[in-house]
Design a protein around this motif. Structure first.
Motif, mmCIF file in Angstrom:
data_model
loop_
_atom_site.group_PDB
_atom_site.id
_atom_site.type_symbol
_atom_site.label_atom_id
_atom_site.label_comp_id
_atom_site.label_asym_id
_atom_site.label_seq_id
_atom_site.Cartn_x
_atom_site.Cartn_y
_atom_site.Cartn_z
ATOM 1 N N LEU A 154 93.398 80.917 18.751
ATOM 2 C CA LEU A 154 94.354 81.805 18.968
ATOM 3 C C LEU A 154 94.000 83.106 18.374
ATOM 4 C CD1 LEU A 154 97.229 82.626 19.957
ATOM 5 C CD2 LEU A 154 98.158 81.835 17.626
ATOM 6 N N GLN A 155 93.835 84.158 19.002
ATOM 7 C CA GLN A 155 93.326 85.457 18.456
ATOM 8 C C GLN A 155 94.422 86.428 19.025
ATOM 9 O OE1 GLN A 155 89.599 86.603 20.158
ATOM 10 N NE2 GLN A 155 89.298 88.092 18.643
ATOM 11 N N THR A 156 94.817 87.419 18.006
ATOM 12 C CA THR A 156 95.443 88.585 18.518
ATOM 13 C C THR A 156 94.368 89.625 18.790
ATOM 14 O OG1 THR A 156 97.270 88.036 16.778
ATOM 15 C CG2 THR A 156 97.200 90.371 17.531
ATOM 16 N N ILE A 157 94.643 90.074 20.050
ATOM 17 C CA ILE A 157 93.574 91.162 20.431
ATOM 18 C C ILE A 157 93.974 92.564 20.645
ATOM 19 C CG2 ILE A 157 92.320 89.255 21.834
ATOM 20 C CD1 ILE A 157 93.469 90.420 24.511
ATOM 21 N N ARG A 158 95.352 92.758 20.668
ATOM 22 C CA ARG A 158 96.141 93.980 20.454
ATOM 23 C C ARG A 158 97.530 94.114 20.031
ATOM 24 N NH1 ARG A 158 94.756 97.779 25.194
ATOM 25 N NH2 ARG A 158 93.355 96.631 26.664
ATOM 26 N N GLU A 159 97.590 95.188 19.164
ATOM 27 C CA GLU A 159 98.724 95.357 18.711
ATOM 28 C C GLU A 159 99.330 96.790 19.328
ATOM 29 O OE1 GLU A 159 98.369 94.737 14.310
ATOM 30 O OE2 GLU A 159 99.248 92.419 14.781
ATOM 31 N N PHE A 160 100.586 96.875 19.385
ATOM 32 C CA PHE A 160 100.972 98.231 19.972
ATOM 33 C C PHE A 160 102.500 98.737 19.187
ATOM 34 C CE2 PHE A 160 102.174 94.873 22.650
ATOM 35 C CZ PHE A 160 103.387 94.920 23.027
ATOM 36 N N GLY A 161 102.984 99.812 19.304
ATOM 37 C CA GLY A 161 103.984 100.331 18.713
ATOM 38 C C GLY A 161 104.954 100.863 19.505
ATOM 39 N N THR A 162 104.441 101.497 20.486
ATOM 40 C CA THR A 162 105.374 102.387 21.686
ATOM 41 C C THR A 162 105.580 101.652 22.984
ATOM 42 O OG1 THR A 162 103.305 103.463 22.657
ATOM 43 C CG2 THR A 162 104.435 104.584 20.586
ATOM 44 N N GLU A 163 106.612 102.220 23.572
ATOM 45 C CA GLU A 163 106.842 101.487 24.972
ATOM 46 C C GLU A 163 105.675 102.045 26.009
ATOM 47 O OE1 GLU A 163 108.418 99.102 26.920
ATOM 48 O OE2 GLU A 163 109.456 99.567 25.237
ATOM 49 N N SER A 164 105.188 103.302 25.785
ATOM 50 C CA SER A 164 104.110 103.687 26.913
ATOM 51 C C SER A 164 103.003 102.858 26.397
ATOM 52 C CB SER A 164 103.727 105.107 26.654
ATOM 53 O OG SER A 164 103.342 105.296 25.175
ATOM 54 N N ASP A 165 102.711 102.288 25.289
ATOM 55 C CA ASP A 165 101.455 101.426 25.103
ATOM 56 C C ASP A 165 101.842 100.144 25.831
ATOM 57 O OD1 ASP A 165 100.249 103.220 23.506
ATOM 58 O OD2 ASP A 165 100.887 102.266 21.491
ATOM 59 N N ARG A 168 101.060 100.342 29.529
ATOM 60 C CA ARG A 168 100.003 100.478 29.707
ATOM 61 C C ARG A 168 99.105 99.019 29.708
ATOM 62 N NH1 ARG A 168 96.175 100.880 26.466
ATOM 63 N NH2 ARG A 168 97.198 101.346 24.547
ATOM 64 N N ILE A 169 99.498 98.393 28.489
ATOM 65 C CA ILE A 169 99.062 97.144 28.448
ATOM 66 C C ILE A 169 99.392 96.142 29.591
ATOM 67 C CG2 ILE A 169 98.921 94.919 26.852
ATOM 68 C CD1 ILE A 169 98.884 97.037 24.684
ATOM 69 N N LEU A 170 100.632 96.425 29.940
ATOM 70 C CA LEU A 170 101.182 95.350 31.184
ATOM 71 C C LEU A 170 100.007 95.647 32.404
ATOM 72 C CD1 LEU A 170 104.820 95.494 30.638
ATOM 73 C CD2 LEU A 170 103.402 93.575 30.555
ATOM 74 N N ARG A 171 99.822 96.903 32.702
ATOM 75 C CA ARG A 171 98.979 97.366 33.769
ATOM 76 C C ARG A 171 97.566 97.030 33.492
ATOM 77 N NH1 ARG A 171 99.922 102.236 33.267
ATOM 78 N NH2 ARG A 171 97.817 102.673 32.141
ATOM 79 N N GLU A 172 96.946 97.293 32.468
ATOM 80 C CA GLU A 172 95.654 97.151 32.180
ATOM 81 C C GLU A 172 95.393 95.480 31.973
ATOM 82 O OE1 GLU A 172 94.459 99.495 28.936
ATOM 83 O OE2 GLU A 172 94.831 101.317 29.927
ATOM 84 N N ASP A 173 96.177 94.811 31.253
ATOM 85 C CA ASP A 173 95.639 93.386 30.898
ATOM 86 C C ASP A 173 96.391 92.293 31.775
ATOM 87 O OD1 ASP A 173 94.310 94.517 28.850
ATOM 88 O OD2 ASP A 173 95.416 93.901 27.278
ATOM 89 N N PHE A 174 97.380 92.651 32.393
ATOM 90 C CA PHE A 174 98.322 91.724 33.225
ATOM 91 C C PHE A 174 98.574 91.952 34.582
ATOM 92 C CE2 PHE A 174 99.607 91.239 28.772
ATOM 93 C CZ PHE A 174 99.483 89.977 28.591
ATOM 94 N N GLY A 175 97.990 93.254 35.143
ATOM 95 C CA GLY A 175 98.137 93.538 36.283
ATOM 96 C C GLY A 175 99.458 93.810 36.852
#
Length: 194
Positions: A154-165, A168-175
């Motif tokens: 198990l590896q944490t690959i991203r952490e974020f603190g804003t809704e816009s992040d 963006r991650i939902l779009r880039e990493d999950f399509g």
């Protein structure tokens, strides 16, 4: 969410180990469409004694008949296995499941009231697999992080603190692309900054 499905022919894992399996009749299988923890990723024959491989070695899942861990009716099994699912034998009705679902999605202490979950499975190259299986990894977004899981790693690959992040991650990493009205409907009591 766990579904029980009946299949006309054997669609359970080709290498599932079980005694007395009859593939010529309808089979009831357990299918988990959950949020991506250590869960089954292939149909599992709903029969005590079934063992299937997990997403990638060394993960395995088994189905046993036993007592609830908190039961006062007898000794519970001491085992290195982790209990993920429990099925009762009391008849339930659609109205029961409507109440359960409402609680799970909206009660203040419920997991889904305070989190946005996303899961994406991917094929893992370079891991030896049993014939007929593809080793799978998982990307899971929950809370303020994205984790990558392959087997027991198990590896944490991203952490974020804003809704816009998060969007963006939902779009880039999950399509998953959300429009503005969908973003406005995300209710996050943990209140990420815009």
């Amino acid at each position: 969410m766990v579904l029980l499905v009946q299949l006309e022919e054997d669609h359970s894992e080709p290498n599932a180990r079980n005694v007395g399996e009859d593939s010529s009749s309808k089979q009831t299988c357990l299918v988990d469409v959950g949020f991506g923890g250590t869960v089954i990723v292939r149909p599992m024959l709903l029969e005590a004694g079934t063992i299937i491989s997990g997403s990638a070695p060394p993960e395995e899942h088994r189905l046993i008949r036993g007592m609830h861990p908190d039961s006062s009716f007898g000794e519970t099994e001491t085992s290195p296995w982790t209990t993920l699912y429990m099925f009762g034998e009391t008849e339930t009705y659609t109205s029961d499941w409507i109440v359960y679902s409402q609680w799970l999605c909206a009660h203040p202490v419920a997991l889904f009231e305070h989190n946005v979950f996303a899961v994406r499975h991917f094929i893992v190259e370079g891991i030896s697999a049993t014939q007929g299986e593809m080793p799978l990894g998982r990307l899971v977004m929950t809370g303020r992080s994205v984790r990558r899981t392959i087997g027991a790693q198990l590896q944490t690959i991203r952490e974020f603190g804003t809704e816009s992040d998060r969007v963006r991650i939902l779009r880039e990493d999950f399509g998953i692309t959300l429009d503005e009205s969908e973003v406005r409907n995300i209710k996050d009591p943990a209140a990420l900054a815009p």
